[in-house]
Motif scaffolding. Structure first.
Motif, PDB file in Angstrom:
ATOM      1  N   ARG A 288       0.934  -1.156   0.075  1.00  0.00           N
ATOM      2  CA  ARG A 288       0.122  -0.388   0.009  1.00  0.00           C
ATOM      3  C   ARG A 288       0.687   1.037   0.075  1.00  0.00           C
ATOM      4  O   ARG A 288      -0.056   2.037  -0.711  1.00  0.00           O
ATOM      5  CB  ARG A 288      -0.788   0.137   0.763  1.00  0.00           C
ATOM      6  N   ILE A 289       2.442   1.209   0.676  1.00  0.00           N
ATOM      7  CA  ILE A 289       2.888   1.979   1.078  1.00  0.00           C
ATOM      8  C   ILE A 289       3.170   3.034  -0.699  1.00  0.00           C
ATOM      9  O   ILE A 289       3.660   4.290  -0.878  1.00  0.00           O
ATOM     10  CB  ILE A 289       3.523   2.215   2.343  1.00  0.00           C
ATOM     11  N   VAL A 290       3.178   2.091  -1.380  1.00  0.00           N
ATOM     12  CA  VAL A 290       3.806   2.450  -2.414  1.00  0.00           C
ATOM     13  C   VAL A 290       2.478   3.483  -3.292  1.00  0.00           C
ATOM     14  O   VAL A 290       3.030   3.817  -4.373  1.00  0.00           O
ATOM     15  CB  VAL A 290       4.114   1.694  -3.770  1.00  0.00           C
ATOM     16  N   GLU A 291       1.535   2.297  -3.246  1.00  0.00           N
ATOM     17  CA  GLU A 291       0.702   3.354  -4.250  1.00  0.00           C
ATOM     18  C   GLU A 291       0.061   4.175  -3.479  1.00  0.00           C
ATOM     19  O   GLU A 291      -0.020   5.570  -4.303  1.00  0.00           O
ATOM     20  CB  GLU A 291      -0.920   2.606  -3.757  1.00  0.00           C
ATOM     21  N   MET A 292       0.402   4.318  -2.134  1.00  0.00           N
ATOM     22  CA  MET A 292       0.209   6.159  -1.134  1.00  0.00           C
ATOM     23  C   MET A 292       1.444   7.152  -2.215  1.00  0.00           C
ATOM     24  O   MET A 292       0.478   8.161  -2.183  1.00  0.00           O
ATOM     25  CB  MET A 292       0.538   5.897   0.003  1.00  0.00           C
ATOM     26  N   VAL A 293       2.442   6.568  -2.163  1.00  0.00           N
ATOM     27  CA  VAL A 293       3.323   7.534  -3.015  1.00  0.00           C
ATOM     28  C   VAL A 293       3.408   7.779  -4.523  1.00  0.00           C
ATOM     29  O   VAL A 293       3.115   9.482  -4.619  1.00  0.00           O
ATOM     30  CB  VAL A 293       5.138   7.390  -3.114  1.00  0.00           C
ATOM     31  N   LYS A 294       2.462   7.286  -4.781  1.00  0.00           N
ATOM     32  CA  LYS A 294       2.011   7.368  -6.179  1.00  0.00           C
ATOM     33  C   LYS A 294       0.682   8.356  -5.910  1.00  0.00           C
ATOM     34  O   LYS A 294       0.767   8.992  -6.924  1.00  0.00           O
ATOM     35  CB  LYS A 294       1.825   6.325  -7.878  1.00  0.00           C
ATOM     36  N   GLU A 295       0.065   8.095  -5.100  1.00  0.00           N
ATOM     37  CA  GLU A 295      -1.107   9.275  -4.984  1.00  0.00           C
ATOM     38  C   GLU A 295      -1.036  10.376  -3.651  1.00  0.00           C
ATOM     39  O   GLU A 295      -1.229  11.782  -4.116  1.00  0.00           O
ATOM     40  CB  GLU A 295      -2.322   8.579  -4.300  1.00  0.00           C
ATOM     41  N   ASP A 296       0.266  10.863  -4.003  1.00  0.00           N
ATOM     42  CA  ASP A 296       1.030  11.353  -3.060  1.00  0.00           C
ATOM     43  C   ASP A 296       0.022  11.991  -1.958  1.00  0.00           C
ATOM     44  O   ASP A 296      -0.416  12.615  -1.314  1.00  0.00           O
ATOM     45  CB  ASP A 296       0.795  12.634  -3.895  1.00  0.00           C
ATOM     46  N   LEU A 297      -0.467  10.512  -0.875  1.00  0.00           N
ATOM     47  CA  LEU A 297      -1.723  10.757  -0.019  1.00  0.00           C
ATOM     48  C   LEU A 297      -0.142  11.150   1.257  1.00  0.00           C
ATOM     49  O   LEU A 297       0.026   9.830   2.546  1.00  0.00           O
ATOM     50  CB  LEU A 297      -2.171   9.490   0.402  1.00  0.00           C
ATOM     51  N   LYS A 298      -0.002  12.249   1.247  1.00  0.00           N
ATOM     52  CA  LYS A 298       0.814  12.869   2.121  1.00  0.00           C
ATOM     53  C   LYS A 298       0.019  13.223   3.955  1.00  0.00           C
ATOM     54  O   LYS A 298      -1.369  12.689   4.235  1.00  0.00           O
ATOM     55  CB  LYS A 298       1.417  13.724   2.550  1.00  0.00           C
ATOM     56  N   LEU A 299       0.685  12.962   5.121  1.00  0.00           N
ATOM     57  CA  LEU A 299       0.071  12.392   6.455  1.00  0.00           C
ATOM     58  C   LEU A 299      -0.743  13.909   6.845  1.00  0.00           C
ATOM     59  O   LEU A 299      -1.603  13.944   7.354  1.00  0.00           O
ATOM     60  CB  LEU A 299       1.223  12.506   7.067  1.00  0.00           C
ATOM     61  N   SER A 300       0.027  14.830   5.872  1.00  0.00           N
ATOM     62  CA  SER A 300      -1.298  16.838   6.405  1.00  0.00           C
ATOM     63  C   SER A 300      -2.394  16.363   5.622  1.00  0.00           C
ATOM     64  O   SER A 300      -3.310  17.018   5.957  1.00  0.00           O
ATOM     65  CB  SER A 300      -0.625  17.255   6.022  1.00  0.00           C
ATOM     66  N   LYS A 301      -2.970  15.302   4.882  1.00  0.00           N
ATOM     67  CA  LYS A 301      -3.380  15.124   3.620  1.00  0.00           C
ATOM     68  C   LYS A 301      -4.638  13.898   5.144  1.00  0.00           C
ATOM     69  O   LYS A 301      -6.012  13.755   4.764  1.00  0.00           O
ATOM     70  CB  LYS A 301      -3.563  14.048   2.940  1.00  0.00           C
ATOM     71  N   ILE A 302      -4.233  13.963   5.820  1.00  0.00           N
ATOM     72  CA  ILE A 302      -5.267  12.264   6.386  1.00  0.00           C
ATOM     73  C   ILE A 302      -5.252  12.695   8.083  1.00  0.00           C
ATOM     74  O   ILE A 302      -5.860  12.679   8.931  1.00  0.00           O
ATOM     75  CB  ILE A 302      -3.510  11.147   6.515  1.00  0.00           C
ATOM     76  N   LEU A 303      -3.680  13.421   8.129  1.00  0.00           N
ATOM     77  CA  LEU A 303      -4.162  14.473  10.320  1.00  0.00           C
ATOM     78  C   LEU A 303      -4.700  15.673  10.046  1.00  0.00           C
ATOM     79  O   LEU A 303      -3.625  16.013  10.498  1.00  0.00           O
ATOM     80  CB  LEU A 303      -2.971  14.192   9.867  1.00  0.00           C
ATOM     81  N   THR A 304      -5.819  15.608  10.131  1.00  0.00           N
ATOM     82  CA  THR A 304      -6.796  17.080   9.880  1.00  0.00           C
ATOM     83  C   THR A 304      -6.878  16.743  11.416  1.00  0.00           C
ATOM     84  O   THR A 304      -6.883  16.009  12.648  1.00  0.00           O
ATOM     85  CB  THR A 304      -7.881  16.631   9.260  1.00  0.00           C
ATOM     86  N   ARG A 305      -7.968  17.881  11.461  1.00  0.00           N
ATOM     87  CA  ARG A 305      -8.463  18.254  13.191  1.00  0.00           C
ATOM     88  C   ARG A 305      -9.569  16.867  13.397  1.00  0.00           C
ATOM     89  O   ARG A 305      -9.396  16.663  14.682  1.00  0.00           O
ATOM     90  CB  ARG A 305      -8.800  19.529  13.054  1.00  0.00           C
ATOM     91  N   LYS A 306     -10.681  16.714  12.780  1.00  0.00           N
ATOM     92  CA  LYS A 306     -11.157  15.881  12.549  1.00  0.00           C
ATOM     93  C   LYS A 306     -10.626  14.571  13.009  1.00  0.00           C
ATOM     94  O   LYS A 306     -11.339  13.229  13.427  1.00  0.00           O
ATOM     95  CB  LYS A 306     -12.064  15.305  11.260  1.00  0.00           C
TER      96      LYS A 306
END
Lengths: 480, 78
Positions: free
Chosen positions: A237-255
């Motif tokens: 999955r982490i390889v796909e996350m790199v391709k999607e540029d799914l960085k921590l800041s997109k996940i770790l929101t206030r919510k």
């Protein structure tokens, strides 16, 4: 679309520096195509023989690598400072920030496109995550998993929770040295971290609730083959996350932070969640304060019947359905739309888990306790706030007036606590000073000090204890 | 060392209160009389930690570590 990888700045160069970066790495035997367009996945490993709870993570790194390679990535494992809770003096908390600096600088300074954090023991999850947050690359957490249930005299015993009873067992139940030895060897009988809902399990649930693990990762015992599958899938999955540029800041929101507070209340997680979540939010630049833990958590019911708040252990929790069941039950309180590392929302990830044992995980209609989350107190003794975990405390002490018995330091406590003339009874309030972040230093888990021998012999189970230190995640009793 | 033992502490979880039952004036007097103990380290990481650590309600991180610096590194090793 061919995306430019961060690692390309190292490996994609045709000049002298490109030569240097690639050439020395080749001594480990990598083919040419590893350096051309494969996402480089840094596997941040907290393995150490001095962190027994993470002792299996060297093997796990190999399993993660399998997944990374299958998905077309280039895995490179690196060590960071590891923190062994049960061994390090004066406390691992003194070194959490040091380990976070190590992690942060190791990630940033190297040709890494995505990160896998291999964690387990209490501080190894928040320290590595704090460091990763300050770099903000795509990052996934692989929690190492709890040990199998401890076994002693035909019963289950929780790691951590038993050792807080040793003094009582010796004094009141006349346990012999052989009994204690039997408990010692039966408590930690497989790889993994504490299998009560102590701080390690709390941290694993925290990262799952934040959306940083694959669904259901937290509760799987370290030695269960499905933990290995989870590790391998995380590598893919982490390889796909790199391709999607799914960085921590997109996940770790206030919510996501609010979700984590709510889920922690539902599982009866450790008070240590507070200092770690506040620190992680601080790294992300997300506004979060102590009052938020009361606002979002204190009214949440306790659903997981796990020690120290309840009766069961993490192995039972996993077999009952694990954290997905708790998340589904708490759905009406949660922000279900927030995105997680697999690209799906936390609501979608946990839409239909089945609960196989309602003694271990109750429904929201029949909770173990209402209003079980951590409470934040204010007053002239604690202008910046004090906390208590009601699910692990004694109900009768929730409203109380008592005379203070003050200890200036930990050494003062040890010197006087069993003095027969110490003016202390079941209504007293123990106040322990000098165990905070600066004073000790490092804010150790000494807040849950033992009661004096004379009260234990009288059958007193709990009195109020106030300190500027922390309470162990595996401990029970009324602490502030 | 004088040990202040015996004053009444009141706690009331429902009302979110933890209170030492003495006058504000007396409390202020004690606070101004309080002297911080000598720091436990004068060198190395622990000294650095003591100088920079924030209190528990802020997460016990070091003040200089809050926030992030992103992933860019502008300078090369040669």
């Amino acid at each position: 679309m061919k995306q430019k990888l961060r690692s390309h700045d190292w490996f994609g160069k045709s000049d002298k520096m490109g030569f240097v970066h690639r050439s020395w790495l080749r001594n480990q035997g990598y083919p040419d195509d590893y350096f051309t367009g494969r996402p480089v996945i840094g596997i941040c490993n907290t393995w150490s023989e001095l962190t027994p709870c993470n002792g299996h993570l060297r093997d796990f790194a190999e399993i993660v690598k399998r997944g990374v390679i299958e998905a077309g990535g280039f895995p490179l494992e690196f060590p960071v400072t590891s923190l062994g809770e049960t061994i390090m003096r004066p406390t691992t908390m003194l070194f959490r920030n040091l380990a976070s600096m190590d992690t942060e600088e190791s990630i940033r300074a190297n040709p890494i496109d995505g990160v896998v954090l291999l964690t387990g023991c209490d501080k190894t999850t928040p320290s590595t995550l704090m460091g990763a947050c300050s770099v903000d690359l795509p990052t996934i957490v692989v929690p190492g998993g709890p040990m199998l249930n401890g076994r002693f005299k035909g019963q289950c015993i929780g790691s951590g929770s038993f050792n807080w009873m040793v003094k009582e067992k010796q004094l009141v139940e006349n346990y012999t040295a052989e009994d204690i030895h039997e408990a010692e060897v039966g408590s930690a009988r497989s790889q993994g971290h504490c299998m009560s809902m102590g701080t390690a399990s709390t941290m694993a649930c925290m990262v799952e609730a934040l959306g940083l693990t694959l669904p259901g990762a937290a509760a799987i015992p370290a030695v269960d083959a499905r933990k290995k599958v989870m590790a391998q899938m995380s590598g893919r999955r982490i390889v796909e996350m790199v391709k999607e540029d799914l960085k921590l800041s997109k996940i770790l929101t206030r919510k996501a932070f609010e979700n984590s507070i709510i889920v922690n209340a539902g599982v009866g997680g450790s008070t240590n969640l507070i200092i770690h979540l506040l620190a992680i939010a601080g790294r992300m630049g997300v506004e979060l304060n102590l009052e938020d833990f009361d606002i979002f958590g204190s009214h949440i019911p306790l659903l997981a019947n796990l020690k120290p708040s309840g009766s069961y252990l993490m192995e039972d929790f996993y077999y009952a359905g694990g954290l997905p069941v708790v998340i589904k039950e708490l759905k009406k309180y949660l922000h279900n739309e927030v995105i997680t590392v697999n690209g799906k929302s936390i609501g979608d990830n946990n839409a239909n888990p089945i609960c196989y044992n309602t003694d271990v995980i109750t429904t929201i209609d029949k909770p173990l306790q209402e209003n079980a989350g951590i409470v934040v107190l204010k007053g002239n003794l604690c202008e910046d706030g004090a906390i208590i975990k009601p699910s692990a405390a004694t109900k009768e002490l929730m409203k109380h007036r008592g005379a203070a018995v003050v200890f200036e330091t930990m050494e003062d406590y040890h010197a006087r606590i069993d003095d027969p003339d110490l003016p202390i009874d079941e209504n007293s309030v123990i106040v322990l000073k000098g165990v905070g972040p600066v004073g000790y230093p490092g804010m150790p888990e000494v807040g849950n000090v033992d009661l004096p021998e004379k009260l234990i012999r009288k059958g007193v189970k709990d009195i109020i204890r106030i300190s500027d230190g922390r309470m162990s995640g595996t401990a029970y009793g009324t602490y502030y | 060392m004088a040990r202040l033992t015996g004053h009444i502490i009141e706690l009331d979880v429902a009302n979110r209160r933890l209170h030492l039952d003495i006058s504000d004036e007396e409390l202020q007097k004690r606070k101004s009389a309080w002297k911080a103990p000598e720091p436990m380290a004068t060198r190395g990481y622990v000294k650095f930690y003591i100088d920079h650590v924030q209190q528990a309600h802020l997460g016990v991180d070091l003040d200089i570590l809050r926030g992030g610096s992103g992933s860019d590194v502008t300078r090369d090793l040669h």
